[in-house]
Structures are given as C-alpha cells and as structure tokens.
Design a protein around this motif. Structure first.
Motif, PDB file in Angstrom:
ATOM      1  N   VAL A 165      70.936  31.761 -22.001  1.00 26.72           N
ATOM      2  CA  VAL A 165      69.564  31.616 -21.510  1.00 26.72           C
ATOM      3  C   VAL A 165      69.327  30.227 -20.939  1.00 26.72           C
ATOM      4  O   VAL A 165      69.950  29.249 -21.332  1.00 26.72           O
ATOM      5  CB  VAL A 165      68.545  31.912 -22.638  1.00 26.72           C
ATOM      6  N   LYS A 166      68.399  30.182 -19.981  1.00 27.68           N
ATOM      7  CA  LYS A 166      68.013  28.921 -19.349  1.00 27.68           C
ATOM      8  C   LYS A 166      66.559  28.626 -19.654  1.00 27.68           C
ATOM      9  O   LYS A 166      65.745  29.539 -19.804  1.00 27.68           O
ATOM     10  CB  LYS A 166      68.175  29.011 -17.827  1.00 27.68           C
ATOM     11  N   GLY A 167      66.225  27.378 -19.699  1.00 30.75           N
ATOM     12  CA  GLY A 167      64.832  26.964 -19.823  1.00 30.75           C
ATOM     13  C   GLY A 167      64.085  27.643 -20.947  1.00 30.75           C
ATOM     14  O   GLY A 167      64.486  27.589 -22.114  1.00 30.75           O
ATOM     15  N   ASN A 168      62.992  28.318 -20.591  1.00 28.05           N
ATOM     16  CA  ASN A 168      62.118  28.943 -21.578  1.00 28.05           C
ATOM     17  C   ASN A 168      62.481  30.392 -21.877  1.00 28.05           C
ATOM     18  O   ASN A 168      61.747  31.071 -22.585  1.00 28.05           O
ATOM     19  CB  ASN A 168      60.664  28.870 -21.091  1.00 28.05           C
ATOM     20  N   GLU A 169      63.586  30.891 -21.314  1.00 37.32           N
ATOM     21  CA  GLU A 169      64.000  32.256 -21.616  1.00 37.32           C
ATOM     22  C   GLU A 169      64.305  32.374 -23.106  1.00 37.32           C
ATOM     23  O   GLU A 169      64.790  31.430 -23.738  1.00 37.32           O
ATOM     24  CB  GLU A 169      65.247  32.634 -20.810  1.00 37.32           C
ATOM     25  N   GLY A 219      70.487  35.826 -30.536  1.00 34.02           N
ATOM     26  CA  GLY A 219      71.861  35.375 -30.363  1.00 34.02           C
ATOM     27  C   GLY A 219      71.962  33.874 -30.254  1.00 34.02           C
ATOM     28  O   GLY A 219      70.994  33.135 -30.420  1.00 34.02           O
ATOM     29  N   VAL A 220      73.162  33.410 -29.949  1.00 37.35           N
ATOM     30  CA  VAL A 220      73.442  31.984 -29.929  1.00 37.35           C
ATOM     31  C   VAL A 220      72.672  31.296 -28.809  1.00 37.35           C
ATOM     32  O   VAL A 220      72.491  31.844 -27.717  1.00 37.35           O
ATOM     33  CB  VAL A 220      74.967  31.752 -29.768  1.00 37.35           C
ATOM     34  N   SER A 221      72.205  30.094 -29.058  1.00 36.62           N
ATOM     35  CA  SER A 221      71.500  29.322 -28.035  1.00 36.62           C
ATOM     36  C   SER A 221      72.494  28.726 -27.050  1.00 36.62           C
ATOM     37  O   SER A 221      73.683  28.559 -27.351  1.00 36.62           O
ATOM     38  CB  SER A 221      70.686  28.202 -28.683  1.00 36.62           C
ATOM     39  N   SER A 222      71.995  28.387 -25.874  1.00 37.39           N
ATOM     40  CA  SER A 222      72.856  27.778 -24.863  1.00 37.39           C
ATOM     41  C   SER A 222      73.411  26.451 -25.341  1.00 37.39           C
ATOM     42  O   SER A 222      74.565  26.105 -25.078  1.00 37.39           O
ATOM     43  CB  SER A 222      72.074  27.588 -23.558  1.00 37.39           C
ATOM     44  N   GLN A 223      72.586  25.679 -26.044  1.00 38.69           N
ATOM     45  CA  GLN A 223      73.028  24.369 -26.524  1.00 38.69           C
ATOM     46  C   GLN A 223      74.190  24.497 -27.502  1.00 38.69           C
ATOM     47  O   GLN A 223      75.161  23.726 -27.439  1.00 38.69           O
ATOM     48  CB  GLN A 223      71.861  23.637 -27.199  1.00 38.69           C
ATOM     49  N   VAL A 224      74.125  25.485 -28.385  1.00 47.55           N
ATOM     50  CA  VAL A 224      75.202  25.679 -29.357  1.00 47.55           C
ATOM     51  C   VAL A 224      76.449  26.250 -28.683  1.00 47.55           C
ATOM     52  O   VAL A 224      77.570  25.778 -28.902  1.00 47.55           O
ATOM     53  CB  VAL A 224      74.741  26.599 -30.501  1.00 47.55           C
ATOM     54  N   ALA A 253      80.671  24.506 -13.254  1.00 52.26           N
ATOM     55  CA  ALA A 253      79.668  24.174 -12.247  1.00 52.26           C
ATOM     56  C   ALA A 253      78.296  24.706 -12.638  1.00 52.26           C
ATOM     57  O   ALA A 253      77.278  24.023 -12.479  1.00 52.26           O
ATOM     58  CB  ALA A 253      80.081  24.729 -10.883  1.00 52.26           C
ATOM     59  N   ASN A 254      78.255  25.924 -13.162  1.00 55.39           N
ATOM     60  CA  ASN A 254      76.973  26.496 -13.563  1.00 55.39           C
ATOM     61  C   ASN A 254      76.323  25.700 -14.684  1.00 55.39           C
ATOM     62  O   ASN A 254      75.112  25.451 -14.665  1.00 55.39           O
ATOM     63  CB  ASN A 254      77.164  27.954 -14.001  1.00 55.39           C
ATOM     64  N   VAL A 255      77.112  25.308 -15.687  1.00 55.37           N
ATOM     65  CA  VAL A 255      76.561  24.516 -16.788  1.00 55.37           C
ATOM     66  C   VAL A 255      75.935  23.234 -16.246  1.00 55.37           C
ATOM     67  O   VAL A 255      74.825  22.847 -16.633  1.00 55.37           O
ATOM     68  CB  VAL A 255      77.648  24.183 -17.828  1.00 55.37           C
ATOM     69  N   LEU A 256      76.627  22.578 -15.327  1.00 54.27           N
ATOM     70  CA  LEU A 256      76.173  21.279 -14.819  1.00 54.27           C
ATOM     71  C   LEU A 256      75.028  21.402 -13.822  1.00 54.27           C
ATOM     72  O   LEU A 256      74.125  20.560 -13.795  1.00 54.27           O
ATOM     73  CB  LEU A 256      77.340  20.543 -14.176  1.00 54.27           C
ATOM     74  N   SER A 310      70.586  18.770 -21.259  1.00 54.61           N
ATOM     75  CA  SER A 310      70.920  18.808 -22.683  1.00 54.61           C
ATOM     76  C   SER A 310      72.043  19.798 -22.962  1.00 54.61           C
ATOM     77  O   SER A 310      72.854  19.586 -23.871  1.00 54.61           O
ATOM     78  CB  SER A 310      69.685  19.183 -23.508  1.00 54.61           C
ATOM     79  N   VAL A 311      72.102  20.882 -22.179  1.00 53.34           N
ATOM     80  CA  VAL A 311      73.200  21.849 -22.343  1.00 53.34           C
ATOM     81  C   VAL A 311      74.512  21.195 -21.931  1.00 53.34           C
ATOM     82  O   VAL A 311      75.531  21.314 -22.619  1.00 53.34           O
ATOM     83  CB  VAL A 311      72.940  23.123 -21.522  1.00 53.34           C
ATOM     84  N   GLY A 312      74.508  20.489 -20.790  1.00 46.93           N
ATOM     85  CA  GLY A 312      75.708  19.787 -20.362  1.00 46.93           C
ATOM     86  C   GLY A 312      76.132  18.714 -21.348  1.00 46.93           C
ATOM     87  O   GLY A 312      77.322  18.515 -21.596  1.00 46.93           O
ATOM     88  N   ASP A 313      75.145  18.031 -21.947  1.00 47.30           N
ATOM     89  CA  ASP A 313      75.462  17.011 -22.950  1.00 47.30           C
ATOM     90  C   ASP A 313      76.130  17.649 -24.167  1.00 47.30           C
ATOM     91  O   ASP A 313      77.102  17.106 -24.713  1.00 47.30           O
ATOM     92  CB  ASP A 313      74.200  16.272 -23.377  1.00 47.30           C
ATOM     93  N   ASN A 314      75.596  18.787 -24.611  1.00 50.42           N
ATOM     94  CA  ASN A 314      76.199  19.480 -25.750  1.00 50.42           C
ATOM     95  C   ASN A 314      77.595  19.970 -25.423  1.00 50.42           C
ATOM     96  O   ASN A 314      78.463  20.030 -26.296  1.00 50.42           O
ATOM     97  CB  ASN A 314      75.326  20.669 -26.165  1.00 50.42           C
ATOM     98  N   ALA A 315      77.814  20.337 -24.154  1.00 48.80           N
ATOM     99  CA  ALA A 315      79.124  20.811 -23.722  1.00 48.80           C
ATOM    100  C   ALA A 315      80.124  19.665 -23.590  1.00 48.80           C
ATOM    101  O   ALA A 315      81.321  19.911 -23.417  1.00 48.80           O
ATOM    102  CB  ALA A 315      79.000  21.534 -22.382  1.00 48.80           C
ATOM    103  N   LEU A 316      79.635  18.429 -23.661  1.00 49.68           N
ATOM    104  CA  LEU A 316      80.469  17.255 -23.378  1.00 49.68           C
ATOM    105  C   LEU A 316      81.110  17.402 -22.003  1.00 49.68           C
ATOM    106  O   LEU A 316      82.285  17.121 -21.791  1.00 49.68           O
ATOM    107  CB  LEU A 316      81.545  17.066 -24.454  1.00 49.68           C
ATOM    108  N   LEU A 317      80.296  17.867 -21.056  1.00 54.76           N
ATOM    109  CA  LEU A 317      80.736  18.029 -19.677  1.00 54.76           C
ATOM    110  C   LEU A 317      79.978  17.076 -18.776  1.00 54.76           C
ATOM    111  O   LEU A 317      78.784  16.816 -18.982  1.00 54.76           O
ATOM    112  CB  LEU A 317      80.500  19.460 -19.187  1.00 54.76           C
ATOM    113  N   ALA A 318      80.663  16.568 -17.765  1.00 55.99           N
ATOM    114  CA  ALA A 318      80.044  15.714 -16.765  1.00 55.99           C
ATOM    115  C   ALA A 318      80.645  16.064 -15.411  1.00 55.99           C
ATOM    116  O   ALA A 318      81.597  16.846 -15.316  1.00 55.99           O
ATOM    117  CB  ALA A 318      80.286  14.237 -17.097  1.00 55.99           C
TER     118      ALA A 318
END
Length: 501
Positions: free
Chosen positions: A238-242, A246-251, A311-314, A320-328
């Motif tokens: 899910v994105k934003g306010n969706e 199930g599991v959150s995007s951040q987790v 690319a989609n995550v970023l 905050s999702v990208g930060d949790n993913a440790l992706l840049a």
C-alpha cells in the motif's frame, strides 16, 4: 518478439515495457493483439498483458489499445480463475515451471509472483473499464484487487523472524488442467564437463537434506527467493493513506536491506542470485539433469523485475519506505552497472559480446545454460541466441533518467542516479552496506516520444558536456520546460507540465 520462435509468453510484459518507448506504435499494437488472436496459449506461463498495456498507454497517452483488448483481458483473468484459483486456500496456485522459474527451491504453490501479477491485472482492468465506462467490470475487479492484495500482504507474508519475506504457500494443485509446455532437462557442468556447484565452496549438505524440500501443504516455505520482491514490481504494497490487512509497506521494505547486498543473501559479482546463498538447498543438483534452474543462477528475467521493484520503492512510495528498505538512488545505479557488465563482459561459449542469455553464473559471469548445453552437445545449444526475455531500455528511461509516466499532463522526472555533488555530500553509497557507487557526471536521452510530444532529458554536472548549462534539464518539442541545479531528492521530483510544450 517471443522468447523463442514458438512464441513463449513469459516475457511478454518485458517486451512491452521495452517497446513502449518506440515512436512507431504499430509494432507493439500488433504484438499486443497477437497473444489474443494467434493460436498460442498466453497462459502457458505467468504473464501480465493488461498491466503492460496500461503502463504502455501511460507513455503514449493513447488508451485505444487497452480499450480494444478489454474483453480479452477479462476473459484471460476468468481463465486464470477457472484453472488456478484454489477455493480451499483462497489464492492462485501456479507451477514453478509455468511461473518461468523451473526447479526452484520453493516449488509449486500459491506464489507471490502469480498472485501479484493478477492483482495488477485486476487493477489495470479497473483502469481500462473506467475509461470505457464499464462500471460492472470496475466493481468486479475492485473486489479482486482487494482480495489479491490481502492474499499477498497477509497470506504470503512470512513473518517468522528468520524469514520476514514474501514466500510461497505450499498448496496442492486445485484441479487437473490441460497439459502445457514442459521444459527441457539440466545439470550444472563446468567447462570441462565436470558436475559442479555454482560456488564450489558452498557445501549445503544434500545427503542429510532433501532438495527441494518436502514442504508441507498449507504452510509458507521458509526460503527467501528473489521472487519475494515481485510484489513491489506490481505495486501491491500500500501507498500513502491506502489501508488493507497484512504487512505494512514499511515493514515489508526491510527485506531489501536484509538480503539484497548481503553475501549470505542475493549478492553476487555478476547479478543477484535467484535464491539466498544461506538457503540449505542453494544450487542443489537437479536429479533430472535440467540445464535451467532457479535455485541459484542469476537470471536477467528476474533481475529486470527486481530493478523495476527497486525503482518503484524509490520513485512511487514515501521516503520512509525507501529508508526502511535501506535503498537509495545509488542502489539502482549499482544494480544497473552490474547488469550492463554481465551483458557486455559475460562469456558465452561460441558466442560474442555483448550477449543476452537465459541465466548466468553469478560469481564467474558465463552464460550458464548455454555452457551446459554445449558440454552435452545438445542440438538446441544455440537456442539462447538473441534471447529476448528481459529489459534494458526501460531501466534507462524509467529508472536512470527518471521519466515516471502518468496519464495526465503533469510529468514527474526523478532520476535514480547520483552526481559528483551527491558524492561530496556522502549520498552516493548503498545504505545497507556502505558500498561507494561511482556517480554520473552526465547522461542524456533525446527524441523520446511521450503523450504526442518529443522529450529531451539530460543532466550535466558542470555544463561542459552538452553546453546547455549545468543541472537537470527537461525539454519538450525543443523548448525547455523544467530545470534543476542538482539531481532531485526522492521526495522532491522535478514536476513539469506538458501544457507548456
């Protein structure tokens, strides 16, 4: 454009992702229709025709092709329900071979791939039906969207502390169905014809372990495979306010940092492995001597989906999702360089360079299935010539250059590259392992068809390469409509309005 002359549909979505950037729309119009009018079985493998068609329309601005195929997309989805829906477990079952991942460690079952694909197919049919004002289909597929999002995020998320990944739910085949394509057989040989493992230092004791494991029905497997990133390709989290169960995007995003660049995870010199090295059955020897396996080798087919997932995550999810993913942005550039190196410097026996093959040795960089078939003197040993089952153009256009297609007149430009300025500010490293990624001083694409216009997007770190000034520039029909002094941060994409063209 099929994988082979007999038109295998597994990479149909990749083909359309590549071709959507062409100026001449005729070829892809014919190709999209082909799968529904020719005597071929589009469901011989998992594929995503409606998703690919809608994503293509986001580039062209022309919805006529998806509209013309709406009835076919609906019938295709219904056929998947008829043949593959498990009413007992409430998820779509798929054979790993027909998922284009034969001889995987996880095997058959309710796989994150097919369930994410059909989530995206439902979502795409909703988008087309809304344009067509077919509100019965809108209602029907909104229900499927939510049902399949829950399947992926709740049913297929393995929350065991040692897993924390999207994995396969082992369930029996729902019912007998028509026999489909049967893949050839394989073993893993070195250049001297000796049976080897991908990494001869990997022991993974098979004498004490059955490989693939005898997974229990109704249970999630405990192996992490590259397919676990697939839900991000199809934008299931899910994105934003969706909201959903199930599991959150951040987790869920944490799985990237935990595995992607880890030596015991998917990291390898020539491309990500299809199963984690730490898996007990990593690169197990297939009893039937099959030359193509998904238990270790690196596959451009899968790496292409991984790149789009990153690319989609970023680009599409919150920072905050990208930060949790440790992706840049550095991670995408790192993956792209690795991918390009495999195709330009990898070794193909009796071949040339550059080369596109089926799968490659992740540590040594030779095209694996081709090498094995040459060792066996197989009649089909040259079948991998011009093997078109992955993407590259879309990596550049959507990822590196950062053209994020959208149906409206506003265009987001968010390049997944780092510059010398980023390096100076310590922003050109992979967050998960601190790997320094060499930045780009410049890049450019010209003559890009987009919504009936011609785009030019270029970056010049100091203005000396193209002579048009430093920074990120966006031109439309020869007129500059957007500029930034530096490459944008993930939360601050360059937004341009095509009405200014």
């Amino acid at each position: 454009m099929g994988e082979f002359a007999n038109s295998i549909p597994a990479a149909e979505g990749h083909h359309i992702a590549e071709g959507r950037w062409l100026r001449n729309e005729t070829w892809l119009n014919e190709y999209e229709r082909f799968w529904f009018v020719a005597p071929v079985d589009i469901r011989a493998y998992s594929t995503w025709p409606a998703t690919a068609s809608v994503r293509r329309a986001a580039v062209t601005g022309n919805f006529s092709m998806p509209l013309s195929l709406l009835e076919a997309f609906d019938a295709n989805f219904e056929a998947w329900v008829r043949d593959n829906w498990s009413y007992k477990y409430n998820c779509f079952w798929q054979d790993d071979g027909q998922d284009a991942m034969e001889d995987s460690i996880s095997g058959n079952g309710c796989r994150p791939t097919i369930n994410s694909i059909l989530f995206s197919e439902a979502k795409s049919i909703v988008a087309i039906a809304q344009v067509a004002r077919n509100y019965l289909l809108v209602a029907k597929y909104n229900v499927w969207m939510e049902k399949l999002r829950t399947v992926v995020l709740a049913t297929l998320w393995n929350d065991e502390p040692t897993v924390s990944f999207f994995t396969v739910l082992k369930v029996p085949k729902p019912r007998p169905k028509t026999a489909r394509h049967v893949s050839p057989t394989r073993a893993d040989f070195d250049g001297h014809g000796r049976l080897i493992r991908i990494d001869e230092n990997e022991t993974n004791n098979q004498s004490a372990l059955r490989c693939p494991p005898d997974w229990r029905d109704g249970k999630l497997v405990t192996v992490r495979e590259l397919l676990g990133f697939t839900p991000w390709y199809y934008e299931v989290p899910v994105k934003g306010n969706e909201t959903t169960s199930g599991v959150s995007s951040q987790v869920a995003a944490r799985a990237f940092g935990a595995t992607l660049w880890r030596a015991s995870g998917f990291d390898a010199k020539w491309g990500p492995t299809t199963a984690e090295r730490r898996a007990p059955c990593y690169n197990y020897t297939v009893p039937n001597h099959h030359e193509c396996t998904w238990n270790g080798p690196t596959w451009p087919f899968a790496t292409s989906r991984l790149a789009r997932s990153v690319a989609n995550v970023l680009q599409l999810y919150s920072p905050s999702v990208g930060d949790n993913a440790l992706l840049a942005k550095a991670d995408f550039l790192r993956l792209l360089r690795q991918y390009a190196r495999l195709h330009t410097q990898g070794f193909a026996v009796n071949g040339s360079s550059p080369w596109i093959g089926e799968d490659a040795h992740p540590d040594l960089g030779y095209w694996l299935a081709r090498q094995i078939m040459y060792n066996w003197h197989e009649k089909l040993r040259n079948r991998g010539f011009l093997y078109n089952h992955s993407t590259y153009v879309d990596w550049i256009m959507r990822g590196l250059v950062g053209i994020v297609p959208h149906a409206g007149s506003l265009l987001r430009v968010l390049p997944l590259a780092t510059s010398p300025f980023d390096k100076k500010n310590d922003k050109s490293k992979s967050p998960s392992d601190g790997h320094q990624v060499e930045p780009l001083k410049y890049f450019a694409v010209d003559g890009v068809p987009y919504h009936g216009h011609i785009l030019t997007v270029f970056f010049d770190s100091d203005g000396s390469r193209y002579g048009q000034g430093a920074g990120l520039h966006v031109w439309c029909n020869g007129k500059e409509i957007g500029w930034r002094e530096q490459l944008p941060e993930l939360d601050d994409a360059l937004i341009v309005d095509l009405k200014n063209c």
